[in-house]
Enzyme design. Structure first.
Site, PDB file in Angstrom:
ATOM      1  N   ASN A  29      25.284 -25.046  -1.405  1.00 53.28           N
ATOM      2  CA  ASN A  29      26.143 -26.627  -1.485  1.00 53.28           C
ATOM      3  C   ASN A  29      25.405 -27.121  -0.260  1.00 53.28           C
ATOM      4  O   ASN A  29      25.239 -28.283  -0.636  1.00 53.28           O
ATOM      5  CB  ASN A  29      27.696 -26.027  -0.890  1.00 53.28           C
ATOM      6  CG  ASN A  29      28.457 -26.482  -2.046  1.00 53.28           C
ATOM      7  OD1 ASN A  29      28.272 -27.436  -2.649  1.00 53.28           O
ATOM      8  ND2 ASN A  29      29.322 -25.505  -2.330  1.00 53.28           N
ATOM      9  N   GLU A  44      -1.883  -4.876  -4.404  1.00 52.55           N
ATOM     10  CA  GLU A  44      -2.593  -4.622  -3.531  1.00 52.55           C
ATOM     11  C   GLU A  44      -3.900  -5.090  -3.178  1.00 52.55           C
ATOM     12  O   GLU A  44      -4.434  -5.501  -2.200  1.00 52.55           O
ATOM     13  CB  GLU A  44      -2.478  -2.978  -3.317  1.00 52.55           C
ATOM     14  CG  GLU A  44      -3.180  -2.439  -1.830  1.00 52.55           C
ATOM     15  CD  GLU A  44      -3.699  -0.936  -2.196  1.00 52.55           C
ATOM     16  OE1 GLU A  44      -3.679  -0.591  -3.447  1.00 52.55           O
ATOM     17  OE2 GLU A  44      -3.717  -0.144  -1.303  1.00 52.55           O
ATOM     18  N   HIS A  51       0.827  -1.214   0.077  1.00 51.88           N
ATOM     19  CA  HIS A  51      -0.131  -0.001  -0.076  1.00 51.88           C
ATOM     20  C   HIS A  51       0.759   1.218   0.005  1.00 51.88           C
ATOM     21  O   HIS A  51       0.600   2.338  -0.715  1.00 51.88           O
ATOM     22  CB  HIS A  51      -0.944  -0.077   1.412  1.00 51.88           C
ATOM     23  CG  HIS A  51      -1.770   1.030   1.317  1.00 51.88           C
ATOM     24  ND1 HIS A  51      -3.094   0.939   0.511  1.00 51.88           N
ATOM     25  CD2 HIS A  51      -1.929   2.064   1.913  1.00 51.88           C
ATOM     26  CE1 HIS A  51      -3.530   2.032   0.786  1.00 51.88           C
ATOM     27  NE2 HIS A  51      -3.060   2.956   1.831  1.00 51.88           N
TER      28      HIS A  51
END
Lengths: 702, 120
Positions: free
Chosen positions: A429, A70, A48
């Site tokens: 990893n 929104e 907003h």
């Protein structure tokens, strides 16, 4: 009045990027199906604000895009829409998209409009399961254009405010003043409801008015004036000219007119709605044929981020306050000195010297405070991981619980920037090679969900970052064979476990059967090690086959801040890191075992804690060698406890660690030094080192 | 010239509003949420309150309700800064005692024009 809006852009970008972080972490924390209301609200609020700001500052594309997000979030917030996995994914993509858009706007680059419109379209498809909000808006616009034919040569406005009108801060005078600007204006006041003086409440309004307005005036312009008070009055607007085409706007009662009122409000002051209708259409139409958006590339995002961050640094108010405070002191000292200097005589020399010493102290403190500004909590480096882990685990079909610990541990911003990429690589990893597939884990008797833990903490002037996983661990045989195959080691070379694990960091060494696009991209482990070395740090791997791996990174902290307890031994002050202190107590003789000066033990409840006499360690002259005259500070390091014998406890304060190694040489039992407010140097005790020392002493004594 | 309390959790909006109002000669007190604003309004009587609606800690509607309940703010004009999607928010604000609203996005000129109407 013309105002250069560009002066507010930087603030807008800063808060927007911050808002995006909030949205992202909020979205990652949302439980599908049972979303936490406050979290959804927070995410909504961030979107907003970005929408409001971008519309205000004229970034229309950003405003339009955020508007769709929104709307979706608003429905979720109102409970009209379920929080689904798909919606969360889409919103996360939108966050990425928005970040790119904002970065592009900020750097005045072109926006990848295809990606944007694809994501926006996906959002709209999700939204318009029922009916298009854009279509609704279009309708209302049309209604208004019909309505706006209501021009008359004159109007009668009957205005009867409810008695509480004044208590809404609305003043009828203001309304009449505005009406008078529309055209020729005559008013009659109706005072028949005015009560007797005794019943008169000056806070209420009792009057009503009839206003005659003559001129080319639309009913909208009249309604606009009464827009704020339409619920607080009876208002009847009647056209004078044409009796047959009477338009009556009686606002309190009838629904349709209420509607037309709303419609009017929407159009007159909200260009953004119209923009949506007009501009979304042409953009959307051609793109229907384009291929779906490519998968978001987390790498790109990771790489782009620093360029956004570089410009500014967010600093806690307390740090800024400290700075301002010190500058204040500096100014006082300076004026004191210049006063002294005006007519300097022999007897003022001492004062002058005091002043100069004070100036020196001020300057040093100021310098330290400025450096402290560069210290940021490691959460800045950690915050990208929840998203990354989520994306990776989706991609690889693994279930992973990411745990972040010690996020508030501070480290220098430069170190943070340099450690970011190596950390990303190491976490990737762990996920790619460490954590097994859920089925595989289950077969091995482990929970389906793997755990990757990142932990940061200060230890003896270092910052330590650990990456711990409960995956399959590193297979020493595989590494060994690979190393032989690659010619890194010879076939009959005998290596310790440590040396074998170290092979991972050899250049060009990759154990993955094929380079996956997860861990095989960008830097290799050799680069990770090199980066950490460059920062003066070390990296160490511990692993157990089938149980998991732990990677420990140690980085020196020439600038680390430490919460310290000041202690006094004789005339010297030392600092004990507050985190390692368990308790401080006064000694009772009967609880001490052993011979003075040698292997003394203090009976602390059920345990015996070795006593370390700091005056012996540092060969100082204490106030008293009698244990009962001083205090014992029980400290812990690496699971062992000792009691430090000191003369007294002084205050607690945050200290900036100065490396003793770089400025002098390593000293056993001391991890660094700091300069206190009065200018004296205080050594920071290395608790772990002291414990080791005390062990050696005891062995010697035995 | 009036003393105006500008409340918004967005720093850029606050900056813009504040800069605009100061440019027109008003005194501006800034607050970043309802709680902050309430505290400042109590210690600092203002002539006009401009508040964002959606804010953490305390929203604009609650702020107006709280302020209206104070004797010193019984008649003070209070406007919500709201977005076009928030029709119900406008009404909620009104019911809480707001004088009116300004729809976001607004330009500095629109802001000043509205303020001028209210302040007379």
């Amino acid at each position: 009045m013309s105002i250069d809006m560009s002066q507010f852009y930087q603030t807008f970008f800063d808060e927007s990027f911050e808002g995006l972080e909030t949205m992202e972490s909020g979205l990652l924390g949302l439980d599908v199906g049972a979303a936490d209301e406050e979290t959804v609200n927070t995410i909504f609020r961030a979107a907003h604000s970005i929408k409001g700001g971008s519309a205000t500052f004229g970034f229309t594309a950003v405003a339009e895009f955020t508007h769709v997000m929104e709307t979706l979030l608003d429905e979720m917030r109102a409970g009209d829409r379920m929080v689904t996995e798909h919606a969360v994914d889409l919103l996360l993509q939108s966050v990425d998209c928005l970040r790119e858009m904002l970065t592009a706007v900020q750097n005045e680059d072109a926006v990848d409009s295809e990606r944007v419109s694809n994501v926006q379209k996906d959002l709209e498809i999700l939204l318009n399961g029922d009916e298009s909000s854009a279509a609704q808006t279009e309708n209302t616009v049309e209604v208004v254009s019909e309505n706006s034919n209501n021009v008359s040569t004159g109007w009668i406005v009957e205005f009867k405010p409810f008695d509480y009108l004044l208590k809404t801060g609305n003043d009828p005078v203001r309304l009449f003043r505005e009406l008078s600007l529309l055209g020729e204006y005559t008013t009659t006041v109706n005072a028949e409801n005015l009560p007797l003086f005794n019943d008169f409440d000056p806070e209420l309004s009792y009057l009503s008015w009839t206003v005659e307005l003559v001129g080319d005036i639309t009913v909208e312009s009249i309604n606009e004036i009464f827009e704020w008070v339409d619920d607080d009055c009876e208002l009847i607007v009647t056209a004078i000219s044409s009796q047959d085409e009477e338009v009556v706007v009686d606002i309190d009662a009838s629904a349709p007119e209420q509607f037309s009122q709303e419609v009017e409000e929407e159009t007159e002051v909200s260009p953004i709605v119209e923009n949506n209708v007009q501009e979304l259409k042409p953009e959307n139409a051609p793109e229907a044929k384009t291929t779906p958006a490519p998968a978001p590339a987390p790498d790109k995002r990771g790489a782009k981020k620093p360029s956004v961050d570089q410009g500014s640094i967010r600093v806690g108010i307390d740090k800024v306050d400290a700075l301002i405070n010190m500058v204040g002191e500096l100014v006082i000292t300076q004026s004191m000195l210049s006063q002294l200097g005006e007519n300097l005589t022999q007897e003022k020399l001492e004062k002058m010297q005091d002043g100069l010493a004070q100036l020196e102290r001020n300057t040093r403190e100021l310098q330290e405070s400025v450096m402290r500004i560069r210290m940021l909590p490691i959460s800045f480096a950690f915050q990208r991981f929840p998203r990354m882990v989520r994306d990776l685990s989706h991609k690889l079909g693994k279930e992973i619980d990411l745990r972040l610990l010690g996020e508030q541990t501070e480290l220098d911003k430069t170190v943070m920037e340099k450690i970011g990429d190596p950390l990303v690589h190491l976490v990737r990893n762990s996920i790619d090679h460490g954590i097994e597939m859920p089925d595989e884990r289950q077969a091995a008797g482990k929970p389906r969900m793997g755990v990757v833990e990142l932990n940061a903490f200060h230890q003896g002037g270092n910052i330590v970052i650990e990456i711990d996983d409960d995956g399959k661990g590193i297979d020493k045989e595989v590494i060994r064979n690979k190393a032989i195959e690659k010619g890194v080691i010879s076939e009959n070379e005998v290596l310790s476990d440590e040396q074998i694990y170290d092979l991972i960091f050899a250049p060009g060494f990759s154990t993955a059967k094929e380079v996956s696009d997860v861990s095989g991209r960008g830097v290799g482990m050799d680069v990770v090690k090199r980066n950490i070395r460059e920062l003066g740090g070390t990296i160490e791997v511990k692993s157990e086959k089938g149980v998991g791996s732990k990677i420990t990174i140690r980085l020196p902290l020439t600038l680390a801040i430490l919460d310290g307890q000041l202690i006094r031994v004789g005339g010297d002050t030392y600092i004990v890191p507050l985190v390692s202190i368990i308790e401080s107590l006064q000694v009772r003789d009967e609880q001490v075992n052993g011979i003075a000066g040698q292997a003394e033990l203090y009976k602390l409840r059920d345990d015996y804690v070795p006593i370390v006499r700091l005056h012996d360690v540092f060969t100082l002259k204490p106030d008293s060698e009698k244990l009962t005259d001083g205090l014992i500070v029980i400290v812990e390091g690496e699971g062992n406890q000792v009691g430090l014998f000191v003369d007294d406890l002084l205050g607690q304060q945050q200290v900036v660690i100065k490396s003793l190694e770089t400025n002098f040489r390593p000293v056993e039992g001391v991890s660094g030094a700091t300069i206190l407010g009065d200018g004296t140097v205080a050594l920071i005790l290395d608790v772990v080192g002291l414990i080791k020392l005390s062990k050696q002493e005891r062995i010697k004594a035995a | 010239m009036a003393k105006i309390l500008a409340v918004d959790d967005s720093a850029s909006m606050r900056q813009m509003v504040s800069f605009t109002l100061k440019g027109a000669g008003h005194d501006v007190v800034e607050a970043s949420d309802g709680v902050d604003a309430l505290e400042k309004a109590k210690s600092n009587q203002v002539d006009l309150v401009l508040t964002d609606v959606n804010m953490p800690n305390m929203d604009g509607v609650t702020l107006i309700k709280e302020l209206r309940a104070l004797p010193s703010y019984k008649f003070t004009p209070m406007l919500t800064l709201t977005t076009e999607s928030g029709m119900d928010k406008k009404m909620e604000g009104k019911q809480a005692g707001a004088t009116g609203w300004i729809v976001k996005p607004f330009s500095p000129d629109q802001l000043l024009a509205t303020i001028k109407k209210v302040l007379g």
